[in-house]
Design an enzyme around this catalytic site. Structure first.
Site, mmCIF file in Angstrom:
data_model
loop_
_atom_site.group_PDB
_atom_site.id
_atom_site.type_symbol
_atom_site.label_atom_id
_atom_site.label_comp_id
_atom_site.label_asym_id
_atom_site.label_seq_id
_atom_site.Cartn_x
_atom_site.Cartn_y
_atom_site.Cartn_z
ATOM 1 N N SER A 21 0.827 -1.207 0.000
ATOM 2 C CA SER A 21 0.000 0.000 0.000
ATOM 3 C C SER A 21 0.866 1.264 0.000
ATOM 4 C CB SER A 21 -0.912 0.021 1.225
ATOM 5 O OG SER A 21 -1.577 1.273 1.283
ATOM 6 N N SER A 23 -0.689 4.156 0.455
ATOM 7 C CA SER A 23 -1.499 5.126 1.195
ATOM 8 C C SER A 23 -0.727 5.783 2.341
ATOM 9 C CB SER A 23 -2.777 4.467 1.712
ATOM 10 O OG SER A 23 -3.607 4.141 0.636
ATOM 11 N N THR A 68 -8.460 -2.298 2.482
ATOM 12 C CA THR A 68 -8.100 -2.788 1.158
ATOM 13 C C THR A 68 -8.250 -4.305 1.131
ATOM 14 O OG1 THR A 68 -6.477 -2.638 -0.620
ATOM 15 C CG2 THR A 68 -5.574 -2.796 1.607
ATOM 16 N N LYS A 72 -12.607 -5.461 1.971
ATOM 17 C CA LYS A 72 -13.579 -4.409 1.604
ATOM 18 C C LYS A 72 -15.028 -4.886 1.664
ATOM 19 C CE LYS A 72 -11.257 -1.201 -1.497
ATOM 20 N NZ LYS A 72 -11.358 -0.554 -2.801
ATOM 21 N N ASP A 108 -14.587 5.542 -3.135
ATOM 22 C CA ASP A 108 -14.108 5.246 -4.498
ATOM 23 C C ASP A 108 -14.971 5.921 -5.567
ATOM 24 O OD1 ASP A 108 -11.902 3.702 -3.821
ATOM 25 O OD2 ASP A 108 -13.025 1.828 -3.822
ATOM 26 N N GLY A 133 -15.106 -4.851 -17.067
ATOM 27 C CA GLY A 133 -14.871 -5.483 -15.769
ATOM 28 C C GLY A 133 -16.112 -5.451 -14.905
ATOM 29 N N GLY A 135 -15.735 -6.348 -11.243
ATOM 30 C CA GLY A 135 -15.222 -6.632 -9.902
ATOM 31 C C GLY A 135 -15.571 -5.496 -8.959
ATOM 32 N N ALA A 137 -13.899 -2.698 -8.128
ATOM 33 C CA ALA A 137 -13.674 -1.345 -8.642
ATOM 34 C C ALA A 137 -14.772 -0.967 -9.632
ATOM 35 C CB ALA A 137 -12.303 -1.259 -9.313
ATOM 36 N N GLY A 251 -5.266 6.286 -13.749
ATOM 37 C CA GLY A 251 -5.854 5.874 -12.480
ATOM 38 C C GLY A 251 -5.362 6.616 -11.240
HETATM 39 P P1 ATR Z 1 -11.023 -5.114 -8.265
HETATM 40 O O1 ATR Z 1 -11.551 -5.073 -6.870
HETATM 41 O O2 ATR Z 1 -9.742 -4.384 -8.455
HETATM 42 O O3 ATR Z 1 -12.065 -4.716 -9.258
HETATM 43 P P2 ATR Z 1 -11.543 -7.879 -8.801
HETATM 44 O O4 ATR Z 1 -12.805 -7.754 -8.005
HETATM 45 O O5 ATR Z 1 -10.691 -9.080 -8.593
HETATM 46 O O6 ATR Z 1 -10.622 -6.627 -8.538
HETATM 47 O O7 ATR Z 1 -11.931 -7.743 -10.359
HETATM 48 C C1 ATR Z 1 -10.993 -7.868 -11.362
HETATM 49 C C2 ATR Z 1 -11.680 -7.651 -12.711
HETATM 50 O O8 ATR Z 1 -10.695 -7.762 -13.745
HETATM 51 C C3 ATR Z 1 -12.745 -8.678 -13.040
HETATM 52 O O9 ATR Z 1 -13.767 -8.063 -13.789
HETATM 53 C C4 ATR Z 1 -11.977 -9.693 -13.879
HETATM 54 O O10 ATR Z 1 -12.767 -10.468 -14.736
HETATM 55 P P3 ATR Z 1 -13.422 -11.870 -14.220
HETATM 56 O O11 ATR Z 1 -14.628 -11.492 -13.438
HETATM 57 O O12 ATR Z 1 -13.716 -12.597 -15.462
HETATM 58 O O13 ATR Z 1 -12.352 -12.541 -13.387
HETATM 59 C C5 ATR Z 1 -11.102 -8.768 -14.688
HETATM 60 N N1 ATR Z 1 -9.918 -9.430 -15.249
HETATM 61 C C6 ATR Z 1 -8.791 -9.792 -14.595
HETATM 62 N N2 ATR Z 1 -7.919 -10.376 -15.454
HETATM 63 C C7 ATR Z 1 -8.519 -10.361 -16.673
HETATM 64 C C8 ATR Z 1 -8.125 -10.792 -17.988
HETATM 65 N N3 ATR Z 1 -6.907 -11.346 -18.206
HETATM 66 N N4 ATR Z 1 -8.974 -10.609 -19.015
HETATM 67 C C9 ATR Z 1 -10.191 -10.032 -18.825
HETATM 68 N N5 ATR Z 1 -10.627 -9.594 -17.611
HETATM 69 C C10 ATR Z 1 -9.798 -9.755 -16.550
#
Ligand code: ATR
Length: 289
Positions: A21, A23, A68, A72, A108, A133, A135, A137, A251
């Site tokens: 981190s 931070s 983190t 979270k 965030d 994505g 996830g 974030a 970012g």
């Molecule tokens: P964060 O909290 O940073 O968002 P996360 O919750 O682990 O981290 O989410 C990571 C995101 O990156 C997800 O949407 C993941 O897709 P999956 O749901 O299919 O795992 C995406 N991601 C990570 N590696 C990837 C890759 N090589 N190609 C496409 N998407 C990827």
């Protein structure tokens, strides 16, 4: 370094791992600059010890902590009070301890928006966005945009069911239409072609050799391209977008602003975001600016 004395108040960050981190550098630089009697400390808290850590913070009169990976989401069930945004996002990144209670917030979404407006870029109210994505974030980004009055947000994720889950969970938080599409579909291409904003929230781009998740032929110069990844400062997606003539945002701004908002909530003083940004860049990119 703050001169610690009998009145110094503690803020910090919990995570596992937490050594990575940046931070502490960012917050302590802002504390030092304002000559405040606070110190920001990293706490390594393992998953099985989250509850004890929270109780410990209450007992030790800690003022607040950032949260983190991997806490979270799991911290949500331990909180006494949860803000509206943290509830919608399903995660808390900022805890505030007061009178024996712990409340959770999520900075965030606001950090994401502030970083945009700071660059002089208008949030495309009434327009459309594509979010790559689904996830943690991504959820903060989609909540931020849905509450800002966009007409349409298209979510594309490698694992499609997670994007569909977003569509279900967030469909009713505002008037914004939320639509899940396949990452490799023509629907995504069409959504990108007409998008006002494209946001990458995946970790793809952290490696120089990462392949683009989108077909750049569908990217218009009028589309703002926002990258959540902050290392490297220019990802392959940002490079392609810049070459196309798109406005781009990296970012770092979101990282700085989510921290600055947390700082303000704990300490009640607006920190100097430039000081935070310089400290963060030094820590991340290991060079004197
Ligand atoms: P964060 O909290 O940073 O968002 P996360 O919750 O682990 O981290 O989410 C990571 C995101 O990156 C997800 O949407 C993941 O897709 P999956 O749901 O299919 O795992 C995406 N991601 C990570 N590696 C990837 C890759 N090589 N190609 C496409 N998407 C990827």
């Amino acid at each position: 370094m703050t001169k610690i004395n009998g009145q110094t108040r503690i803020v910090g960050v919990i995570g596992d791992p937490v050594q990575h981190s940046r931070s502490p550098q960012m917050h302590n630089a802002a504390i030092l600059e304002r000559k405040l009697d606070y110190v920001y400390v990293p706490f390594h808290v393992r998953s099985g010890e989250l509850q004890e850590a929270i109780e410990g913070f209450k007992a030790l009169n800690v003022l607040g902590v950032n949260v983190t990976i991997p806490h979270k989401q799991t911290v949500m069930s331990i909180l006494d009070d949860v803000s509206h945004e943290a509830t919608l996002i399903g995660a808390a990144n900022t805890l505030i301890f007061c009178d024996g209670r712990v409340s959770g917030d999520n900075t965030d979404a606001q950090g994401f928006l502030r970083a945009m407006t700071e660059e002089g870029i208008d949030i495309p109210v009434g327009g459309s966005a594509v979010v790559l994505g689904a996830g943690g974030a991504a959820r903060a980004v989609v909540v931020a945009l849905a509450l800002s009055g966009l007409d349409l947000i298209t979510i594309a994720n490698r694992t499609e069911w997670k994007a569909i889950q977003f569509e279900k969970d967030l469909a009713t938080i505002s008037e914004t239409e939320i639509s899940a599409v396949d990452l490799a579909s023509n629907q995504l291409n069409l959504a990108i072609r007409s998008a006002d904003l494209l946001v990458n929230t995946t970790s793809v781009g952290m490696q120089e050799t990462d392949q683009l998740l989108i077909d750049p032929d569908f990217l218009n110069p009028g589309t703002i391209v926002y990258e959540i990844v902050y290392t490297p400062p220019e990802t392959p997606l940002l490079r392609v977008a810049r070459e196309k003539g798109c406005q781009t945002i990296g970012g770092i701004g979101m990282l700085v602003h989510q921290g600055a908002i947390a700082f303000e909530k704990w300490i009640g003083i607006v920190p100097n975001v430039e000081t935070m940004r310089i400290a963060l860049k030094q820590a991340l990119y290991q060079k004197k600016l």
